[in-house]
Design an enzyme around this catalytic site. Structure first.
Site, PDB file in Angstrom:
ATOM      1  N   ARG A 127       0.834  -1.214   0.000  1.00  0.00           N
ATOM      2  CA  ARG A 127       0.000   0.000   0.000  1.00  0.00           C
ATOM      3  C   ARG A 127       0.867   1.262   0.000  1.00  0.00           C
ATOM      4  NH1 ARG A 127      -4.268  -0.728   4.490  1.00  0.00           N
ATOM      5  NH2 ARG A 127      -4.938   1.321   3.803  1.00  0.00           N
TER       6      ARG A 127
ATOM      7  N   GLN B 119      -9.177  10.361   8.913  1.00  0.00           N
ATOM      8  CA  GLN B 119      -8.986   8.941   9.241  1.00  0.00           C
ATOM      9  C   GLN B 119      -7.993   8.332   8.260  1.00  0.00           C
ATOM     10  OE1 GLN B 119     -13.095   6.986  10.168  1.00  0.00           O
ATOM     11  NE2 GLN B 119     -13.525   8.793   8.932  1.00  0.00           N
ATOM     12  N   ASN B 120      -7.645   9.102   7.222  1.00  0.00           N
ATOM     13  CA  ASN B 120      -6.814   8.539   6.152  1.00  0.00           C
ATOM     14  C   ASN B 120      -5.350   8.494   6.547  1.00  0.00           C
ATOM     15  OD1 ASN B 120      -9.190   8.511   4.807  1.00  0.00           O
ATOM     16  ND2 ASN B 120      -8.744  10.286   3.510  1.00  0.00           N
TER      17      ASN B 120
ATOM     18  N   HIS C  45      -5.828   8.058  12.553  1.00  0.00           N
ATOM     19  CA  HIS C  45      -5.508   6.641  12.354  1.00  0.00           C
ATOM     20  C   HIS C  45      -4.052   6.444  11.896  1.00  0.00           C
ATOM     21  CE1 HIS C  45     -10.049   5.483  11.902  1.00  0.00           C
ATOM     22  NE2 HIS C  45      -9.689   5.685  13.150  1.00  0.00           N
TER      23      HIS C  45
ATOM     24  N   CYS D 276      11.739   1.990  21.116  1.00  0.00           N
ATOM     25  CA  CYS D 276      12.027   3.292  21.760  1.00  0.00           C
ATOM     26  C   CYS D 276      10.858   4.267  21.633  1.00  0.00           C
ATOM     27  CB  CYS D 276      13.298   3.898  21.183  1.00  0.00           C
ATOM     28  SG  CYS D 276      13.129   4.505  19.481  1.00  0.00           S
TER      29      CYS D 276
HETATM   30  C1  BJW Z   1     -16.874   8.941  -1.728  1.00  0.00           C
HETATM   31  C2  BJW Z   1     -16.260   8.829  -2.953  1.00  0.00           C
HETATM   32  C3  BJW Z   1     -16.035  10.002  -3.629  1.00  0.00           C
HETATM   33  C4  BJW Z   1     -16.448   6.859  -2.199  1.00  0.00           C
HETATM   34  N1  BJW Z   1     -16.419  11.156  -3.099  1.00  0.00           N
HETATM   35  N2  BJW Z   1     -17.265  10.097  -1.211  1.00  0.00           N
HETATM   36  C5  BJW Z   1     -18.827  -2.427  18.423  1.00  0.00           C
HETATM   37  C6  BJW Z   1     -19.538  -1.226  18.488  1.00  0.00           C
HETATM   38  C7  BJW Z   1     -18.869   0.008  18.451  1.00  0.00           C
HETATM   39  C8  BJW Z   1     -17.492   0.054  18.353  1.00  0.00           C
HETATM   40  C9  BJW Z   1     -16.793  -1.138  18.287  1.00  0.00           C
HETATM   41  C10 BJW Z   1     -17.460  -2.361  18.327  1.00  0.00           C
HETATM   42  N3  BJW Z   1     -16.514  -3.336  18.245  1.00  0.00           N
HETATM   43  C11 BJW Z   1     -15.295  -2.769  18.151  1.00  0.00           C
HETATM   44  C12 BJW Z   1     -15.449  -1.424  18.178  1.00  0.00           C
HETATM   45  C13 BJW Z   1     -14.380  -0.401  18.062  1.00  0.00           C
HETATM   46  C14 BJW Z   1     -13.759  -0.378  16.674  1.00  0.00           C
HETATM   47  C15 BJW Z   1     -14.874  -0.214  15.642  1.00  0.00           C
HETATM   48  O1  BJW Z   1     -15.354   0.878  15.390  1.00  0.00           O
HETATM   49  N4  BJW Z   1     -15.265  -1.286  14.975  1.00  0.00           N
HETATM   50  C16 BJW Z   1     -16.357  -1.215  13.999  1.00  0.00           C
HETATM   51  C17 BJW Z   1     -16.047  -2.168  12.865  1.00  0.00           C
HETATM   52  C18 BJW Z   1     -17.672  -1.475  14.712  1.00  0.00           C
HETATM   53  N5  BJW Z   1     -12.847   0.762  16.631  1.00  0.00           N
HETATM   54  C19 BJW Z   1     -11.611   0.666  17.045  1.00  0.00           C
HETATM   55  O2  BJW Z   1     -11.109  -0.385  17.406  1.00  0.00           O
HETATM   56  C20 BJW Z   1     -10.809   1.946  17.071  1.00  0.00           C
HETATM   57  N6  BJW Z   1     -10.263   2.151  18.355  1.00  0.00           N
HETATM   58  C21 BJW Z   1     -11.049   2.318  19.450  1.00  0.00           C
HETATM   59  O3  BJW Z   1     -12.265   2.291  19.405  1.00  0.00           O
HETATM   60  O4  BJW Z   1     -10.339   2.569  20.607  1.00  0.00           O
HETATM   61  C22 BJW Z   1     -11.085   2.697  21.839  1.00  0.00           C
HETATM   62  C23 BJW Z   1     -11.677   4.057  22.056  1.00  0.00           C
HETATM   63  C24 BJW Z   1     -12.868   4.173  22.749  1.00  0.00           C
HETATM   64  C25 BJW Z   1     -13.432   5.433  22.979  1.00  0.00           C
HETATM   65  C26 BJW Z   1     -12.797   6.574  22.533  1.00  0.00           C
HETATM   66  C27 BJW Z   1     -11.603   6.452  21.874  1.00  0.00           C
HETATM   67  C28 BJW Z   1     -11.069   5.185  21.616  1.00  0.00           C
HETATM   68  C29 BJW Z   1      -9.666   1.908  16.070  1.00  0.00           C
HETATM   69  C30 BJW Z   1     -10.154   1.927  14.663  1.00  0.00           C
HETATM   70  C31 BJW Z   1      -8.982   1.792  13.691  1.00  0.00           C
HETATM   71  C32 BJW Z   1      -9.452   1.801  12.259  1.00  0.00           C
HETATM   72  N7  BJW Z   1      -8.374   1.471  11.416  1.00  0.00           N
HETATM   73  C33 BJW Z   1      -8.569   1.462   9.971  1.00  0.00           C
HETATM   74  C34 BJW Z   1      -7.288   0.902   9.334  1.00  0.00           C
HETATM   75  C35 BJW Z   1      -6.138   1.920   9.396  1.00  0.00           C
HETATM   76  C36 BJW Z   1      -4.909   1.397   8.765  1.00  0.00           C
HETATM   77  C37 BJW Z   1      -5.130   0.946   7.329  1.00  0.00           C
HETATM   78  O5  BJW Z   1      -5.491   1.762   6.456  1.00  0.00           O
HETATM   79  O6  BJW Z   1      -4.913  -0.231   7.052  1.00  0.00           O
HETATM   80  O7  BJW Z   1      -8.864   2.780   9.510  1.00  0.00           O
HETATM   81  S1  BJW Z   1      -9.985   0.508   9.409  1.00  0.00           S
HETATM   82  C38 BJW Z   1     -10.424   1.596   8.103  1.00  0.00           C
HETATM   83  O8  BJW Z   1     -11.751   2.132   8.388  1.00  0.00           O
HETATM   84  C39 BJW Z   1      -9.442   2.757   8.171  1.00  0.00           C
HETATM   85  C40 BJW Z   1     -10.357   3.921   7.947  1.00  0.00           C
HETATM   86  O9  BJW Z   1      -9.761   5.110   8.437  1.00  0.00           O
HETATM   87  C41 BJW Z   1     -11.612   3.539   8.669  1.00  0.00           C
HETATM   88  C42 BJW Z   1     -12.852   4.291   8.217  1.00  0.00           C
HETATM   89  O10 BJW Z   1     -13.154   3.993   6.889  1.00  0.00           O
HETATM   90  P1  BJW Z   1     -13.723   5.143   5.927  1.00  0.00           P
HETATM   91  O11 BJW Z   1     -12.696   6.173   5.739  1.00  0.00           O
HETATM   92  O12 BJW Z   1     -15.038   5.605   6.412  1.00  0.00           O
HETATM   93  O13 BJW Z   1     -13.851   4.340   4.538  1.00  0.00           O
HETATM   94  P2  BJW Z   1     -15.089   3.501   3.972  1.00  0.00           P
HETATM   95  O14 BJW Z   1     -14.578   2.694   2.846  1.00  0.00           O
HETATM   96  O15 BJW Z   1     -15.796   2.784   5.051  1.00  0.00           O
HETATM   97  O16 BJW Z   1     -16.103   4.616   3.441  1.00  0.00           O
HETATM   98  C43 BJW Z   1     -15.800   5.423   2.309  1.00  0.00           C
HETATM   99  C44 BJW Z   1     -16.963   6.362   2.056  1.00  0.00           C
HETATM  100  O17 BJW Z   1     -16.592   7.230   1.001  1.00  0.00           O
HETATM  101  C45 BJW Z   1     -18.251   5.646   1.602  1.00  0.00           C
HETATM  102  O18 BJW Z   1     -19.352   6.190   2.332  1.00  0.00           O
HETATM  103  C46 BJW Z   1     -18.375   6.005   0.109  1.00  0.00           C
HETATM  104  O19 BJW Z   1     -19.718   6.174  -0.316  1.00  0.00           O
HETATM  105  C47 BJW Z   1     -17.649   7.321   0.067  1.00  0.00           C
HETATM  106  N8  BJW Z   1     -17.042   7.618  -1.236  1.00  0.00           N
HETATM  107  N9  BJW Z   1     -16.040   7.453  -3.199  1.00  0.00           N
HETATM  108  C48 BJW Z   1     -17.066  11.144  -1.887  1.00  0.00           C
HETATM  109  N10 BJW Z   1     -15.452   9.984  -4.859  1.00  0.00           N
END
Ligand code: BJW
Length: 236
Positions: free
Chosen positions: A60, A92-93, A110, A121
């Site tokens: 990536r 988030q990117n 993220h 370290c």
């Molecule tokens: C367009 C377009 C165009 C397309 N123009 N638009 C149960 C309930 C609630 C929470 C949890 C649960 N079980 C576990 C959890 C917590 C968990 C979580 O949320 N899980 C869910 C699956 C439910 N979260 C975590 O573990 C996070 N940490 C955490 O919660 O710590 C504790 C805490 C508690 C309280 C406060 C603070 C902290 C950590 C999350 C880490 C996410 N990591 C990733 C990977 C990063 C590294 C990598 O890239 O490999 O981050 S996952 C992935 O998803 C990445 C993204 O940043 C993230 C979000 O995705 P995003 O950006 O929304 O992408 P898409 O594809 O989902 O959406 C794209 C959108 O664009 C779509 O709507 C399209 O329509 C649109 N689009 N083309 C405009 N041209």
């Protein structure tokens, strides 16, 4: 007394970089349609098979070469430059397209693909090439202690206190190009609504949480974001 200039918090997701050629996660051809997230984006996956996970991120990182910021990234950099109130951009990117478009008040909640984190370290360094088992930390020299500086499921995203503080004083909250499927980012709209902010979704299509926003505009980010910024800087 001077006129109050609205404070703006913006959350961006993968959709803003889609038109720059970077895959989203949950769309039809998204990253998670090809790779099981449990095998690549958790600390447990890295512990089980570090070589496989490093390879996934190396690919990536290599795929970032030649990718350029688009009109949506540029419009947000312009907003920060020209708006007199506070503009905080939370992405988030893990790509660097907001940085390269010129956004300065920017939080990569993220993490960043182009950085390596030494778990020995705890230092972070710019990293443009592959991370190998033999790669050594630029600070402590240790081998085998580097991982991509990205936030995996189950890990705490970065600078949460700063983000929630900004949401508490926000007048406007804009969510751009995110499905709202991942917490805590998915909960920012609730925090902004509670703070009395005007909440706006700009996305290709309505997200599952669209109903939580006061205003929505749907279409490609390279159209809806520059249009909104242009309108705001003229009218607001
Ligand atoms: C367009 C377009 C165009 C397309 N123009 N638009 C149960 C309930 C609630 C929470 C949890 C649960 N079980 C576990 C959890 C917590 C968990 C979580 O949320 N899980 C869910 C699956 C439910 N979260 C975590 O573990 C996070 N940490 C955490 O919660 O710590 C504790 C805490 C508690 C309280 C406060 C603070 C902290 C950590 C999350 C880490 C996410 N990591 C990733 C990977 C990063 C590294 C990598 O890239 O490999 O981050 S996952 C992935 O998803 C990445 C993204 O940043 C993230 C979000 O995705 P995003 O950006 O929304 O992408 P898409 O594809 O989902 O959406 C794209 C959108 O664009 C779509 O709507 C399209 O329509 C649109 N689009 N083309 C405009 N041209």
């Amino acid at each position: 007394m001077s006129e109050h200039k609205p404070s703006i918090v913006i959350l961006t997701g993968a959709g803003i970089s889609a038109e720059s050629g970077i895959a989203t996660f949950r769309d039809k051809d998204g990253v998670w349609s090809k790779f099981k997230l449990e095998d690549f984006a958790t600390p447990e996956a890295f512990e089980r098979d570090p070589v496989k996970v490093q390879h996934f991120y190396n690919e990536r990182r290599a795929g970032m070469k030649g990718k350029q910021p688009n009109a949506a990234h540029e419009a947000l950099a312009r907003l920060e430059k020209e708006h007199e109130g506070e503009v905080l951009l939370v992405t988030q990117n893990i790509d660097d397209l907001h940085d390269r478009a010129g956004s300065k008040n920017l939080i990569h909640m993220h993490g960043e693909l182009l950085k390596a984190w030494c778990t020995g370290c705890d230092m972070r360094s710019a990293w443009l090439e592959d991370i190998e088992t033999e790669s050594s930390c630029a600070f402590c020299g240790q081998k085998g202690s580097l991982r991509p500086d990205v936030v995996w499921f189950g890990e705490m995203p970065y600078q949460m206190d700063q983000i929630f503080d900004a949401l508490e004083r926000a007048d406007i909250f804009i969510s751009i190009g995110t499905s709202g499927a991942v917490y805590p980012a998915a909960g920012f709209v609730d925090a902004a609504n509670q703070a009395g902010a005007r909440t706006i979704e700009l996305n290709l299509e309505p997200s599952d949480g669209s109903y939580l926003f006061d205003e929505v505009a749907h279409g490609p980010a390279t159209e809806v974001v520059p249009n909104w910024v242009e309108w705001f800087l003229k009218e607001a």
